[in-house]
Design a protein around this motif. Structure first.
Motif, PDB file in Angstrom:
ATOM      1  N   ARG A  53      22.149 -20.366  83.389  1.00 58.40           N
ATOM      2  CA  ARG A  53      23.533 -20.385  82.909  1.00 58.40           C
ATOM      3  C   ARG A  53      23.768 -19.214  81.956  1.00 58.40           C
ATOM      4  N   TYR A  54      24.997 -18.663  82.045  1.00 55.26           N
ATOM      5  CA  TYR A  54      25.365 -17.540  81.189  1.00 55.26           C
ATOM      6  C   TYR A  54      25.751 -18.032  79.801  1.00 55.26           C
ATOM      7  N   HIS A  55      25.657 -17.135  78.815  1.00 55.02           N
ATOM      8  CA  HIS A  55      26.028 -17.500  77.448  1.00 55.02           C
ATOM      9  C   HIS A  55      26.611 -16.283  76.741  1.00 55.02           C
ATOM     10  N   ASN A  56      27.211 -16.516  75.592  1.00 54.83           N
ATOM     11  CA  ASN A  56      27.799 -15.437  74.803  1.00 54.83           C
ATOM     12  C   ASN A  56      26.715 -14.647  74.078  1.00 54.83           C
ATOM     13  N   HIS A 169      37.589 -14.169  84.313  1.00 53.94           N
ATOM     14  CA  HIS A 169      36.770 -15.370  84.482  1.00 53.94           C
ATOM     15  C   HIS A 169      37.469 -16.311  85.461  1.00 53.94           C
ATOM     16  N   PHE A 230      33.694 -18.877  78.035  1.00 53.73           N
ATOM     17  CA  PHE A 230      32.871 -19.783  78.835  1.00 53.73           C
ATOM     18  C   PHE A 230      33.512 -19.864  80.214  1.00 53.73           C
ATOM     19  N   SER A 231      32.857 -20.558  81.143  1.00 54.32           N
ATOM     20  CA  SER A 231      33.441 -20.693  82.482  1.00 54.32           C
ATOM     21  C   SER A 231      33.148 -22.066  83.048  1.00 54.32           C
ATOM     22  N   ASN A 232      34.105 -22.585  83.765  1.00 54.05           N
ATOM     23  CA  ASN A 232      33.914 -23.759  84.619  1.00 54.05           C
ATOM     24  C   ASN A 232      35.118 -23.859  85.547  1.00 54.05           C
ATOM     25  N   ASP A 243      29.581 -25.668  84.494  1.00 57.70           N
ATOM     26  CA  ASP A 243      29.781 -24.924  83.259  1.00 57.70           C
ATOM     27  C   ASP A 243      28.863 -23.705  83.203  1.00 57.70           C
ATOM     28  N   ASN A 244      29.485 -22.546  82.984  1.00 56.71           N
ATOM     29  CA  ASN A 244      28.781 -21.289  82.739  1.00 56.71           C
ATOM     30  C   ASN A 244      27.863 -20.862  83.886  1.00 56.71           C
ATOM     31  N   SER A 247      29.718 -15.757  84.916  1.00 59.93           N
ATOM     32  CA  SER A 247      29.919 -15.071  83.641  1.00 59.93           C
ATOM     33  C   SER A 247      31.405 -14.810  83.394  1.00 59.93           C
ATOM     34  N   TRP A 248      31.723 -14.082  82.325  1.00 60.92           N
ATOM     35  CA  TRP A 248      33.105 -13.774  81.933  1.00 60.92           C
ATOM     36  C   TRP A 248      33.098 -12.372  81.339  1.00 60.92           C
TER      37      TRP A 248
END
Length: 371
Positions: A53-56, A169, A230-232, A243-244, A247-248
């Motif tokens: 999962r992607y994160h900031n 996103h 974030f993304s979903n 969720d995530n 990416s964004w």
């Protein structure tokens, strides 16, 4: 015998045709999309290697330089509204900053923009013409939301001359499959990592880009840059979660030394300073100022959406030569906001309170400015 063989061949061909027809009906006779990924040694991919999962980039608790505490939404003489902060038009006299970037910017509403360059390229940011994709649009309305007024969608001639469509996103108010089908497979589609599998099939040319990756359309260089979000994209929350998974991005255009920054949905974070340090001062900054407020989850909303004062501080850190705000408006969904123009009221108030050094230029939906 020859007649019988011909009859059998004809029967077989009819069966084959029927099978193809049924297959095409089930799959909409879609041509597979062409997907490529750009992530080189200079790129940054913020992903958890265990979960995928992607994160900031900058996680954890945030410290905000400025926060409006009271009287944040006073009436402004240049914002003419039918009711307080709703159904408004900005009518203030504005002076264009003395720039010569060659960019022409038209705001379509919410996060959607058409940007034309000096050398004839046309790009589209986060196009959503009317509602969310079905059936989420109906669910949103039944849950207490409402249908937005359609944005200022470009005419057919403009759409036929779009070179690139860029998405920040996959949230429904920024990415709409129905509009992709309208735009067709003539433009090039640029998206964050992992996002291509959300597209409808139909022979679309999709490029996924990591943070700090770049590509070009003729002499227009396009950089993918970080955002804090974030993304979903789920139909049934808590039953299927994505969720995530994707990416964004924010986006930076560069041509002949002139730059234009589209922040995408983002909260305030150190990534703004990183972008300025990497690319230098930014000429035009398209900055979000809305969706930061919710009576039951104000901190959570602000964490991933800039308040007007956060946007002003971010634009100062980017050293923008002009800031164009977005997210408010008569064609917004008013998600996480007091009213259609409350965010703009707060921006005008805080701009004066903070004595912000960045020139502002305010657009109503459908308006254009050349800088």
């Amino acid at each position: 015998m020859a007649a019988l063989a011909l009859f059998k061949t004809d029967l077989i061909m009819k069966h084959i045709t029927l099978i193809i027809f049924i297959s095409c009906f089930l799959s909409a006779c879609s041509t597979p999309n062409q997907v490529q990924k750009i992530a080189d040694k200079n790129s940054v991919i913020a992903v958890n290697n265990q979960t995928g999962r992607y994160h900031n980039l900058y996680q954890g608790k945030k410290i905000y330089p400025t926060t409006c505490e009271q009287n944040c939404y006073p009436p402004h003489p240049n914002l003419i509204c039918e009711t307080p902060s709703s159904n408004c038009q900005y009518q203030g006299k504005q002076i264009k900053p003395p720039l010569n970037t060659g960019y022409t910017v038209r705001w379509l509403g919410h996060a959607s923009f058409v940007v034309s360059t000096r050398n004839g390229q046309n790009v589209l940011f986060d196009p959503v013409s009317e509602q969310f994709d079905s059936p989420v649009d109906l669910g949103f309305k039944l849950a207490g939301g409402f249908y937005r007024k359609p944005g200022a969608w470009p005419n057919k001639q403009t759409l036929e001359n779009i070179n690139a469509v860029m998405y920040s996103h996959i949230h429904y108010d920024h990415f709409n499959k129905a509009d992709i089908k309208k735009l067709g497979n003539q433009p090039r589609y640029l998206a964050p990592l992992g996002m291509a599998d959300n597209f409808p099939t139909g022979g679309f040319n999709i490029t996924e880009m990591a943070w700090y990756a770049k590509t070009s359309i003729e002499d227009l260089t396009i950089h993918a840059v970080p955002a804090h979000h974030f993304s979903n994209r789920v139909l049934i929350p808590y039953i299927y979660e994505d969720d995530n998974k994707d990416s964004w991005n924010g986006w930076l255009l560069e041509q002949n030394g002139s730059t234009l920054f589209f922040a995408g949905d983002t909260g305030y974070s150190k990534h703004f300073k990183d972008i300025q340090q990497k690319y230098g001062d930014i000429d035009l900054c398209l900055m979000p100022i809305a969706s930061y407020y919710h009576k039951t989850n104000a901190k959570g909303y602000r964490y991933v959406h800039t308040t007007p004062e956060d946007a002003l501080n971010a634009a100062t850190e980017l050293n923008c030569k002009v800031m164009i705000p977005w997210g408010y408006g008569n064609s917004s969904w008013q998600m996480g906001d007091h009213s259609s123009h409350s965010a703009l009221s707060r921006l005008l108030h805080m701009y004066k309170q903070m004595n912000a050094p960045i020139p502002l230029y305010i657009l109503n939906e459908g308006e254009t400015i050349k800088l």
